[in-house]
Scaffold this active site. Structure first.
Site, PDB file in Angstrom:
ATOM      1  N   GLY A  59     -53.886 -63.494 -28.478  1.00  0.00           N
ATOM      2  CA  GLY A  59     -54.290 -63.977 -29.796  1.00  0.00           C
ATOM      3  C   GLY A  59     -55.668 -64.593 -29.861  1.00  0.00           C
ATOM      4  N   PHE A  60     -55.960 -65.146 -31.026  1.00  0.00           N
ATOM      5  CA  PHE A  60     -57.286 -65.750 -31.227  1.00  0.00           C
ATOM      6  C   PHE A  60     -57.518 -66.856 -30.210  1.00  0.00           C
ATOM      7  CE2 PHE A  60     -55.989 -64.561 -35.733  1.00  0.00           C
ATOM      8  CZ  PHE A  60     -56.583 -63.316 -35.636  1.00  0.00           C
ATOM      9  N   CYS A 101     -48.659 -61.645 -15.165  1.00  0.00           N
ATOM     10  CA  CYS A 101     -49.428 -62.773 -15.693  1.00  0.00           C
ATOM     11  C   CYS A 101     -48.549 -63.729 -16.477  1.00  0.00           C
ATOM     12  CB  CYS A 101     -50.574 -62.272 -16.555  1.00  0.00           C
ATOM     13  SG  CYS A 101     -50.025 -61.146 -17.836  1.00  0.00           S
ATOM     14  N   GLY A 141     -56.586 -67.034 -27.253  1.00  0.00           N
ATOM     15  CA  GLY A 141     -56.903 -66.480 -25.937  1.00  0.00           C
ATOM     16  C   GLY A 141     -57.934 -65.373 -26.009  1.00  0.00           C
ATOM     17  N   GLY A 142     -58.770 -65.398 -27.026  1.00  0.00           N
ATOM     18  CA  GLY A 142     -59.876 -64.443 -27.110  1.00  0.00           C
ATOM     19  C   GLY A 142     -59.442 -63.010 -27.373  1.00  0.00           C
TER      20      GLY A 142
END
Lengths: 426, 503
Positions: free
Chosen positions: B422-423, B252, B425-426
């Site tokens: 992280g925040f 990814c 990217g959920g």
């Protein structure tokens, strides 16, 4: 107010009063005197809840009836599903549920040929004795002093005087008893070549799980062969993976001619038991299959639950869990003995079957009560009150095991206190 | 088979729940093992995994139809012995003592970890998560993507056998043999799970966070790579093509779109062509756009396939292409080719300067890829800093391929198959997943007042503390005549006992 829909009780005391009035005055009073004021209300997993709401961890399991826990969700769902379709069934006819359970039992019981069903252990023992008598054309049955095989006509005669004499049910001419772990006494009993069978709990439960000496069971079996008697393995408390093998006789490498399983086979939900017979002792099922009849023996609902019980026991996760629980209490009880060696002096263990020995003649009675006060329910051996029956379930979790041990440790000072006051009374 | 006449319990789910209990036993016992034993288990499992790297690389490609055997082998090697070597000097087992702060930290493994394994990097992720779990003395239950269940289950059993042979407790490595989405959704909500580590599609990650259990889920990537006018063009071209071709872009962290300063764009294209890239015509680009993006999103049949195969499917020939480069004019989410593509197709756009590069990169990451990765090829620190500061990426590989750079194999980031988004990217995890994330610490904290001196904890092993001398409990009915004698006896016995214990 305890409203159960069908009936209501004002209080726990109201229940005690009714139990004394209508049910069993002595039993009800006995427990009260012993300081165990238990009336089991809700139950789930390995926990019981008293009517007062108090939670108790169950290490009694009614001799393994709740081997998989109380109301195991998978078993409850199994029984509920079965109730939408089946009932007890009709014992006269072949049935899918009976055939399926018989097949799964025979598959896990090498040497056995047919399964004969009964509603409980005692009736299954009667079938075992009748099958042995059929096969040998002899009447005498040998059992162990302090052995325990149930309370029906034939089974009770194998057991302790306490359960026979009061009902004039002792039959000393045909039911011979010998001391456990005494091979010479066994030979004396069998050598007349007139015994139909030796019936043996693989580890005598009610006697407090004395462990058979190395080679004892094998020697008994060899004597049976020598003197033409059948070997009946009573696996009611030692079967169903409790020794680490499906049957206790497998753990000891003894091949029985007949074996009996009950209690845990029911999942604690629908009574069922089975007597498994080998080719020779099961021949009557070819000659006259209706010679033994039981309307609720092999009830189809029970068969479906039993079938699921066997499936669950064979899972690799279950087998691994038995090993873990076994190991946990082996190590844990060793540690407890180090801490409480002044009263706690020995451990008998095979798999998840344990007898904890206390050095006081009624030590286990006080310990049972102290544990009860500390949220653990374990019963003393009624035929040897030095010994506490310690019967963890095969699916006990790591967390609950640790909790049990912590509670055990915490209960010991109270046990000492109870033992002290018991001595003063004496 | 027709539908059953009786309603029956879901035996697969019930059995999976039993796996959680078995894992708990395993975790409980594992936490009693010391650092040397843990290291021995890790090394044994890493060696066993390494030995089968080629075997499972072949199996994974055969089973999933995705990726490149040689590259999967590399990943399997990196995620076995590679990991063991990376962390060989670290200790996740012993207490940490901070004399200055008067704090002792005692390691607390998570316990039972439920690990979701993606179809794209199946065995490498099985290796990776298992070794991290073992380093930190956790039990792990692996839940493979159904499309890769056979190779994953076999690999997991192999690792479990190696662990057991090296002295690991039973049940520390287990695998769901027949995974399916409804089963997993029910299972991850089970409170017997301590931590979920979810690598997979967004639906899996969201499910993990919805479960109510602590979880690390990571979002999808969509990495831009910028090549500015200070970059070594040949080297940049080589690195980008190699990274994009690596396992056919199945990591990814792979580059999704290349942004090239206009001044060097033509020479970069030429250099990429020399490295084996096929530069698509406008017509070919359109064909790829149609092939790769269907009404239902990305064409999963193209994930991890060879460039030549994709070209053929699209209707043109590029027989020796390592990657397919599709020039685009618009770098906005509505241009489908700048979305995440787990296949060796690289969008290519020209930007006139760093500001334009930033707007383009931000635009493409607006709908997908936030919190994930980016790369830059540059010698200009200002450009590097500006690009990193402006983008919602949490890691930016510099002068390295993004596939293996952002994932930590060609940089000094934690080598990882799970990239925290992280925040933005959920995710609650912002770093590359490393062993530290699978454990916590319990802290002994002293009064900071100087008058209270810190204890001497060096050499104290919480797993093997000296036994405290216990007052001998005893059941004695009081008797004045014998009490004195008993006291004396008890004293002697105690002294004896203590002497034995001290020895």
């Amino acid at each position: 107010m305890f409203d159960y829909g069908h009936f209501r009780f004002e209080s726990k005391q109201a229940l005690f009063d009714k139990a004394i009035t209508f049910w069993n005055p002595d039993k009800t009073k006995f427990w009260q005197k012993a300081g165990i004021d238990l009336v089991i209300d809700r139950r789930e997993g390995y926990c019981l809840h008293d009517m007062s709401g108090r939670r108790l961890i169950d290490l009694h399991l009614n001799g393994g009836t709740y081997n998989l826990g109380h109301r195991h969700p998978e078993l409850v769902e199994t029984l509920k599903g079965a109730l939408d379709y089946f009932d007890i069934g009709n014992h006269w006819f072949p049935s899918v549920a009976r055939a399926a359970l018989a097949e799964s039992l025979i598959k896990v019981s090498p040497g056995m040929k047919y399964a004969v069903f009964a509603p409980g252990g005692a009736e299954a023992v009667d079938i075992a004795i009748k099958s042995a008598r059929y096969a040998t054309k002899r009447r005498k049955i040998v059992s162990i002093i302090k052995g325990y095989h149930g309370h029906s006509g034939l089974s009770v005669a194998t057991g302790d005087d306490r359960f026979t004499k009061i009902f004039l049910s002792d039959q000393p001419e045909t039911f011979i008893q010998v001391p456990f772990n005494d091979i010479a006494a066994m030979e004396t009993a069998l050598k007349g070549n007139d015994c139909a069978a030796l019936i043996m709990e693989t580890i005598p439960a009610t006697y407090g799980f004395p462990i058979p000496k190395d080679g004892y069971l094998n020697a008994c079996k060899a004597l049976c062969e020598k003197y033409g008697a059948m070997y009946i393995a009573d696996e009611v408390q030692t079967g169903l993976m409790r020794t680490g093998a499906m049957w206790g006789w497998q753990a000891y490498g003894v091949q029985p001619d007949i074996m009996v399983t009950a209690k845990g086979l029911s999942g604690g939900l629908y009574p069922i038991s089975a007597c498994l017979v080998n080719e020779k002792t099961g021949e009557w099922l070819n000659e006259d299959g209706a010679a033994h009849i039981s309307t609720s023996g092999g009830a189809e609902l029970g068969c479906i639950v039993g079938h699921k019980v066997i499936e669950m026991l064979l899972r690799k996760e279950t087998i691994a869990n038995v090993d873990m629980v076994t190991e946990f209490f082996r190590e844990g009880m060793k540690e407890m003995m180090e801490r409480h060696g002044d009263i706690f002096t020995g451990v008998r263990q095979k798999g998840v079957i344990l007898g904890l020995e206390f050095n006081h003649p009624e030590g286990a009675v006080s310990v049972s009560r102290a544990l009860y006060e500390h949220g653990v329910w374990a019963i003393f051996s009624s035929l040897d009150k030095r010994v506490l029956q310690w019967k963890p379930g095969v699916l006990l979790t790591a967390r609950l095991c640790q909790e049990i041990l912590d509670r055990f440790d915490a209960a010991m000072p109270r046990a000492r206190e109870l033992l002290r006051s018991a001595d003063k009374v004496n | 088979m027709s539908e059953a006449l009786l309603k029956v319990p879901d035996a697969a789910l019930e059995q999976a729940r039993m796996m959680l209990d078995r894992a708990r036993w395993g975790a409980t016992r594992f936490q009693k093992l010391d650092s040397a034993t843990t290291q021995r288990i890790v090394n044994a499992v890493a060696a066993a995994a390494h030995g089968k790297a080629q075997h499972y690389a072949e199996w994974a490609v055969r089973e999933t139809g995705m990726g490149v055997v040689a590259h999967k082998r590399m990943k399997n090697e990196a995620c076995s012995k590679g990991l063991a070597e990376t962390y060989s000097g670290e200790n996740f087992v012993s207490p940490r003592i901070d004399e200055a702060k008067k704090i002792v930290e005692l390691p607390r493994p998570a316990g039972v970890i439920f690990a979701l394994i993606p179809v794209t990097n199946p065995v490498a992720t099985v290796y990776f998560k298992t070794l991290l779990a073992l380093m930190t003395r956790n039990a792990i239950i692996l839940s493979p993507h159904p499309g890769a269940k056979a190779c994953c289950a076999d690999a997991a059993r192999m690792l479990a056998d190696a662990a057991k042979a090296a002295g690991a407790p039973d049940g520390v490595i287990q695998v769901l043999e027949e995974p399916n989405i409804p089963l997993i959704e029910k299972l991850i909500a089970d409170e017997r799970i301590d931590l979920i580590v979810a690598t997979g599609g967004p639906s899996v990650v969201k499910a993990a966070y919805r479960s109510g259990n602590p979880a690390y889920g990571v979002g999808p990537g969509n990495a831009p790579v910028l090549v500015d006018d200070t970059a070594d063009i040949k080297l940049a071209a080589k690195r980008i093509v190699t990274s994009k071709a690596f396992d056919n872009s199945i990591l990814c962290t792979n580059e999704s779109a290349a942004l090239a300063f206009t001044s060097i764009a033509e020479s970069l294209l030429a250099a990429m062509k020399a490295e084996g890239a096929h530069i698509c015509t406008a017509e070919e680009t359109q064909k790829l756009r149609q092939l790769l993006f269907t009404e239902n999103g990305f064409n999963v049949g193209m994930i991890g396939r060879d460039g030549s195969v994709i070209a053929k499917e699209a209707g043109f020939a590029a027989p020796d292409a390592r990657i397919l480069v599709t020039p685009v004019d618009l770098v906005q989410p509505e241009e489908k080719l700048v979305r995440e593509k787990l296949c060796p197709v690289l969008a290519f756009a020209r930007v006139s300067n760093i500001d334009q590069a930033i707007s383009a990169a931000r635009s493409m990451m607006r709908n997908s890829g936030a919190g994930h990765s980016a790369a830059i090829h540059s010698r200009n620190e200002t450009n590097i800093m500006a690009f990193a500061a402006a983008l919602p990426a949490l890691r930016m590989a510099v002068n390295a391929g993004c596939s293996l750079g952002a994932s930590g194999y060609e940089t000094n980031l934690g080598p990882s198959m799970t990239i925290g988004t992280g925040f933005a990217g959920g995710s609650s995890l912002s770093e590359n997943l490393t062993p530290q994330h699978l454990m916590q610490y319990s802290r002994i904290a002293y009064n900071k007042d100087a008058s209270e001196t810190f204890g001497r904890f060096a050499g104290l092993d919480p797993l093997n503390l000296p036994k405290a001398a216990r007052p001998a409990a005893s059941l004695v009915v009081s008797n004045p005549e014998t009490d004195e004698l008993r006291r004396e006896l008890r004293k002697i016995i105690l002294e004896e006992l203590n002497a034995v214990l001290a020895a």
